[in-house]
Enzyme design. Structure first.
Site, PDB file in Angstrom:
ATOM      1  N   ASN A   9      -4.272  -4.019  -4.666  1.00 48.11           N
ATOM      2  CA  ASN A   9      -4.301  -2.796  -3.853  1.00 48.11           C
ATOM      3  C   ASN A   9      -2.915  -2.172  -3.937  1.00 48.11           C
ATOM      4  O   ASN A   9      -1.965  -2.695  -3.351  1.00 48.11           O
ATOM      5  CB  ASN A   9      -4.654  -3.169  -2.398  1.00 48.11           C
ATOM      6  N   LYS A  11      -1.967   0.600  -2.743  1.00 49.01           N
ATOM      7  CA  LYS A  11      -1.642   1.435  -1.570  1.00 49.01           C
ATOM      8  C   LYS A  11      -1.083   2.796  -2.044  1.00 49.01           C
ATOM      9  O   LYS A  11      -1.500   3.282  -3.088  1.00 49.01           O
ATOM     10  CB  LYS A  11      -0.675   0.701  -0.633  1.00 49.01           C
ATOM     11  N   HIS A  92      -9.515  -1.104   5.426  1.00 54.98           N
ATOM     12  CA  HIS A  92      -8.209  -1.786   5.374  1.00 54.98           C
ATOM     13  C   HIS A  92      -7.505  -1.571   6.723  1.00 54.98           C
ATOM     14  O   HIS A  92      -7.612  -0.503   7.320  1.00 54.98           O
ATOM     15  CB  HIS A  92      -7.375  -1.217   4.224  1.00 54.98           C
ATOM     16  N   GLU A  94      -4.578  -0.917   7.487  1.00 52.69           N
ATOM     17  CA  GLU A  94      -3.670   0.232   7.552  1.00 52.69           C
ATOM     18  C   GLU A  94      -4.456   1.511   7.839  1.00 52.69           C
ATOM     19  O   GLU A  94      -3.984   2.392   8.547  1.00 52.69           O
ATOM     20  CB  GLU A  94      -2.859   0.342   6.246  1.00 52.69           C
ATOM     21  N   GLU A 162      -8.055 -10.289   6.053  1.00 54.50           N
ATOM     22  CA  GLU A 162      -6.629  -9.969   5.956  1.00 54.50           C
ATOM     23  C   GLU A 162      -5.999  -9.962   7.350  1.00 54.50           C
ATOM     24  O   GLU A 162      -6.042  -8.935   8.043  1.00 54.50           O
ATOM     25  CB  GLU A 162      -6.446  -8.588   5.321  1.00 54.50           C
ATOM     26  N   GLY A 168       2.056  -7.773   4.009  1.00 59.73           N
ATOM     27  CA  GLY A 168       3.365  -7.203   3.688  1.00 59.73           C
ATOM     28  C   GLY A 168       4.521  -7.844   4.435  1.00 59.73           C
ATOM     29  O   GLY A 168       5.628  -7.306   4.452  1.00 59.73           O
ATOM     30  N   SER A 207       0.160 -11.272   1.890  1.00 56.16           N
ATOM     31  CA  SER A 207       1.340 -11.906   1.276  1.00 56.16           C
ATOM     32  C   SER A 207       0.997 -12.966   0.236  1.00 56.16           C
ATOM     33  O   SER A 207       1.702 -13.975   0.115  1.00 56.16           O
ATOM     34  CB  SER A 207       2.266 -12.496   2.362  1.00 56.16           C
TER      35      SER A 207
END
Ligand code: PEP
Length: 246
Positions: A9, A11, A92, A94, A162, A168, A207
């Site tokens: 991904n 992003k 996701h 985010e 996730e 991250g 991660s």
């Protein structure tokens, strides 16, 4: 034991200069037998990435639930298909956070993706606060209830677990944390889809790097990984693909 799937991904990263990375990832993916690999660059790179993909599956990071219309800034499933995308990430964390996407929104997007023949990767995951309160399993199974499409064939639907606190941050979940959650997700999938639920792939994301990938892939019910930062270069992503190939 399912054939593993490793998805990158990108992003909001990547420009035309980085197509060489995609070509290098595609080359390595072709050589790694026994693992499926896909990459989800920004919308602007989907078509050029497909041209360099050498068969590597290219996907998107979001799709609008509607077929077309007055949705400024959005991209439809038909548009993704026209660009030869094969899959799409929906829900996701985010997007759930920044765009206030609800479980119902995510389900509508997954339904639209499947209707158009795009594989849908439905993301779920708890926050640090949920985990500290020991609510993590309830939160994730609740998200699944609300976000999974009405019906799905096992090849079309993928779930990505996730944990938000692992994305991250470099704080990868422990194998025990992953095992607990993947078992709960598997049980929820079987309850929802019956026998087919046993064949839907469950990815871990958060991660994942070359040095922790093998330990994560060894966990029961981990059928692959959704990889953010470490998918941006072939140098970091290829060892993860190779770890999945075993
Ligand atoms: C992600 O955003 O899907 C992700 C897993 O990111 P990272 O690998 O960078 O934690």
């Amino acid at each position: 034991m399912h054939r593993k799937l490793v998805v990158g991904n990108w992003k909001m990263n990547g420009n035309l200069h980085q197509l060489g990375e995609i070509a290098a990832i595609a080359k390595a993916a072709r050589k790694a037998a026994g693992v499926d690999v896909a990459l989800c660059p920004p919308f602007t790179l989907i078509a050029p990435a497909v041209a360099r993909s050498n068969g590597l599956a290219i996907g998107a990071q979001d799709v609008h639930a509607a077929e077309e219309g007055a949705h400024t800034g959005s991209v439809s499933a038909a548009m993704l298909k026209e660009a030869h995308a094969r899959l799409v990430i929906v829900g996701h964390s985010e997007r759930r956070a920044e765009n206030h996407e609800t479980d119902a929104d995510v389900r509508a997007k997954a339904d639209t993706a499947l209707r158009h023949g795009l594989q849908a990767i439905v993301c779920v995951g708890e926050s640090e606060t949920d985990r500290a309160a020991r609510d993590h399993v309830a939160v994730v199974t609740g998200q699944l209830k609300g976000s999974l499409p009405e019906d799905a064939h096992e090849g079309e639907l993928v779930v990505a677990y996730e944990p938000i606190w692992a994305i991250g941050t470099g704080n990868v979940a422990t194998p025990d944390d992953v095992a607990e959650m993947h078992a709960a997700i598997r049980a929820a999938l079987v309850e929802r889809f019956g026998e087919r639920g046993g064949r839907i792939r469950i990815l871990y994301g958060g991660s994942v790097k070359a040095d922790n990938a093998a330990a994560i892939f060894a966990v029961e019910d981990v059928d692959g990984a959704l990889v953010g930062g470490a998918s941006l270069t072939a140098a970091q992503f290829v060892p993860i693909i190779q770890a999945a190939a075993g």
